[in-house]
Write an enzyme that holds these catalytic residues in place. Sequence first.
Site, PDB file in Angstrom:
ATOM      1  N   CYS A 134       0.850  -1.197   0.000  1.00 25.29           N
ATOM      2  CA  CYS A 134       0.000   0.000   0.000  1.00 25.29           C
ATOM      3  C   CYS A 134       0.881   1.240   0.000  1.00 25.29           C
ATOM      4  CB  CYS A 134      -0.923  -0.020   1.215  1.00 25.29           C
ATOM      5  SG  CYS A 134      -1.892   1.486   1.360  1.00 25.29           S
ATOM      6  N   CYS A 137      -0.251   4.073   2.275  1.00 25.85           N
ATOM      7  CA  CYS A 137      -0.082   3.856   3.719  1.00 25.85           C
ATOM      8  C   CYS A 137       1.378   4.014   4.116  1.00 25.85           C
ATOM      9  CB  CYS A 137      -0.513   2.444   4.114  1.00 25.85           C
ATOM     10  SG  CYS A 137      -2.052   1.908   3.407  1.00 25.85           S
ATOM     11  N   ASP A 138       2.279   3.453   3.322  1.00 24.73           N
ATOM     12  CA  ASP A 138       3.672   3.308   3.771  1.00 24.73           C
ATOM     13  C   ASP A 138       4.679   4.136   2.968  1.00 24.73           C
ATOM     14  OD1 ASP A 138       2.653   1.462   5.554  1.00 24.73           O
ATOM     15  OD2 ASP A 138       2.944  -0.221   4.181  1.00 24.73           O
TER      16      ASP A 138
END
Length: 309
Positions: A134, A137-138
Amino acid sequence: MEHIHDMVVIGGGPAGYTAALYAARGGLDTVLLERLSAGGQMALTGDIDNYPGFDEGIDGFTLGVRMQHGAERFGARTVNAEVTAVDFSQPVKRIVTTDGVYHARTVVIAAGADPRKLGLDGEQELTGSGVHYCAHCDGRFYKDKTVAVIGGGNSAAADALYLSRLAKKVYMVHRRDALRAERIYREPLYNAENVELVWDSIVTELIADTRLTGIRVKNVKTGEATQLNCDGAFVSIGRVPLTGFLGGSVALDGSGYIIADESTRTSADGVFAAGDIRTKALRQVVTAAADGAVAAHYAEEYISAMGGL
Ligand code: NAP
């Protein structure tokens, strides 16, 4: 005597919460089972700008929470539980979960799909330590670093573009010589100075000490192997439908998706499939939400035909 719900919804993404909203608003006694938190895959998406009504876009996590609240406003109940098995062979269906057994006249399966893995040695151990699924997200961990994105579809292209604004350098590794991604993504990718496309290549090895330090890729046309040093690798090679708990209770296609047409009806009476988990041409938030509404409509019709509530 066990309580029999009018509808059990499995999965709290846009399909599931829309089904729950329509069902609860239509007076059905509705419970939604979600293993993690609202939003499903959508919750992992940074900016959603192709779901109508949000002229400035909206982040997927917020949209998920708002969909949950929208359904709960009409009395739908959310239970945090994972479904482990089902039995759809009787008019009252059984849904076995980590929170006990639920019974329902109708079931909407909206469990979605998980990211597909590369299947390489060390992949699981390195997840979160250089291997990610992701970018939104990261990606923030890779400011001014070097990353690789694996895949050639819309998601991989969107991830590579997103990461190109953070990272110093982005390799985009694709197994063919043409992207599957739509045109809207292709031009900006080709124009991004820090994105290097690595064509006709598959990842054969994750190189690591305590965390990822690089990937080894093989050109499928020439056989040549190359090492790409990178701090992170974002795997974006599609998704796998989450149908494991169904145990053959509804018919699946060759790729594991639940066979259901636009009516969302499955091979089991009173069981509907909505969103990414069903066979369909376009897997988007808006088509998932539409499926949820359709599923609730036919569920209501099914209950009426069975003698009403
Ligand atoms: P996808 O469209 O299925 O693309 C998967 C990509 O990964 C393809 O390029 C595929 O290569 C490659 N791939 C698959 N398995 C692989 C493997 N084992 N090793 C290496 N490469 C592999 O999946 P997606 O990009 O996640 O998108 C899923 C759906 O969401 C699609 O319908 C997409 O249009 C939609 N989506 C839409 C948007 C948007 O419109 N804003 C954004 C993101 C996603 P091949 O091309 O060779 O098959």
